[in-house]
Design a protein around this motif. Structure first.
Motif, PDB file in Angstrom:
ATOM      1  N   ARG A 155       0.831  -1.210   0.000  1.00 54.36           N
ATOM      2  CA  ARG A 155       0.000   0.000   0.000  1.00 54.36           C
ATOM      3  C   ARG A 155       0.864   1.258   0.000  1.00 54.36           C
ATOM      4  O   ARG A 155       0.653   2.162  -0.807  1.00 54.36           O
ATOM      5  N   ASN A 200       3.537   0.955  -3.287  1.00 55.76           N
ATOM      6  CA  ASN A 200       3.048   0.590  -4.617  1.00 55.76           C
ATOM      7  C   ASN A 200       1.615   1.021  -4.888  1.00 55.76           C
ATOM      8  O   ASN A 200       1.098   0.777  -5.973  1.00 55.76           O
ATOM      9  N   ASP A 201       0.973   1.639  -3.914  1.00 54.42           N
ATOM     10  CA  ASP A 201      -0.424   2.053  -4.043  1.00 54.42           C
ATOM     11  C   ASP A 201      -1.305   0.896  -4.527  1.00 54.42           C
ATOM     12  O   ASP A 201      -2.177   1.061  -5.380  1.00 54.42           O
ATOM     13  N   ASN A 203      -4.167  -1.638  -4.976  1.00 51.07           N
ATOM     14  CA  ASN A 203      -5.598  -1.440  -4.760  1.00 51.07           C
ATOM     15  C   ASN A 203      -6.376  -2.759  -4.695  1.00 51.07           C
ATOM     16  O   ASN A 203      -7.578  -2.757  -4.480  1.00 51.07           O
ATOM     17  N   PHE A 242      -1.066   5.411   0.819  1.00 49.39           N
ATOM     18  CA  PHE A 242       0.020   5.490  -0.153  1.00 49.39           C
ATOM     19  C   PHE A 242       0.888   6.684   0.209  1.00 49.39           C
ATOM     20  O   PHE A 242       0.388   7.778   0.444  1.00 49.39           O
ATOM     21  N   GLY A 262       3.130   8.208  -1.683  1.00 52.68           N
ATOM     22  CA  GLY A 262       3.397   9.145  -2.773  1.00 52.68           C
ATOM     23  C   GLY A 262       4.873   9.462  -2.842  1.00 52.68           C
ATOM     24  O   GLY A 262       5.715   8.575  -2.714  1.00 52.68           O
ATOM     25  N   HIS A 305       7.714   7.400  -4.585  1.00 56.00           N
ATOM     26  CA  HIS A 305       7.032   6.208  -5.083  1.00 56.00           C
ATOM     27  C   HIS A 305       6.047   6.537  -6.205  1.00 56.00           C
ATOM     28  O   HIS A 305       5.727   5.678  -7.023  1.00 56.00           O
ATOM     29  N   GLN A 306       5.570   7.773  -6.257  1.00 56.98           N
ATOM     30  CA  GLN A 306       4.556   8.159  -7.236  1.00 56.98           C
ATOM     31  C   GLN A 306       5.037   7.937  -8.666  1.00 56.98           C
ATOM     32  O   GLN A 306       4.329   7.337  -9.467  1.00 56.98           O
ATOM     33  N   VAL A 333       5.039   4.230  -9.544  1.00 61.85           N
ATOM     34  CA  VAL A 333       3.695   3.695  -9.750  1.00 61.85           C
ATOM     35  C   VAL A 333       3.168   4.118 -11.109  1.00 61.85           C
ATOM     36  O   VAL A 333       2.518   3.338 -11.801  1.00 61.85           O
TER      37      VAL A 333
END
Length: 143
Positions: free
Chosen positions: A96, A99-100, A102, A128, A130, A133-134, A137
């Motif tokens: 989470r 890597n966000d 879902n 997340f 961000g 990491h944003q 992703v």
């Protein structure tokens, strides 16, 4: 919050416990999983969950099969889906935060019920991060 959930025959008991936990915490659940232990094909129950996430009908998805691998591979065929196969709470939090993710894929044959519930709790609660990491992703999806 609404969560879509799906499972094959190996994950029926886990799904039922997870739904009970979610509903006790006032989280709406869309159940796409089988309700029996009779052998079924996991893609038939995973694609609807991934579609719910892909179309932003739900905030998260949870999928459960024996190893978690087939379910995860199936879900990740959908655009805007970042399904993480997790077997520990630490991996779940990182999926989470970094890597966000879902969709959470749970391997029923390799995690205990208490572990699975803890992973669901962490998956929902971990934001997340961000930042650095944003951009990573953003590079995941094929365009």
């Amino acid at each position: 919050m609404t969560i879509s959930i799906g499972n094959d025959h190996a994950g029926t008991d886990y799904k039922n416990e997870i739904i009970s936990f979610l509903e006790k915490n006032k989280i709406n659940v869309i159940n796409h999983g089988t309700n029996t232990n009779d052998s079924v094909d996991y893609p038939d129950f995973v694609h609807p969950v991934a579609k719910d996430v892909e179309e932003a009908k739900v905030e998260f998805g949870i999928i459960i099969c024996g190893s978690g691998n087939g379910a995860s591979m199936t879900a990740n065929k959908h655009q805007n889906v970042r399904c993480a196969l997790c077997w520990t709470n630490e991996i779940t939090k990182l999926a989470r935060a970094h890597n966000d993710a879902n969709i959470l894929s749970i391997p029923a044959r390799f995690t205990s019920m208490p572990q699975a519930i803890d992973m669901v709790k962490s998956f929902i609660a971990t934001p997340f991060e961000g930042g650095r990491h944003q951009k990573r992703v953003e590079k995941i999806a094929c365009k």
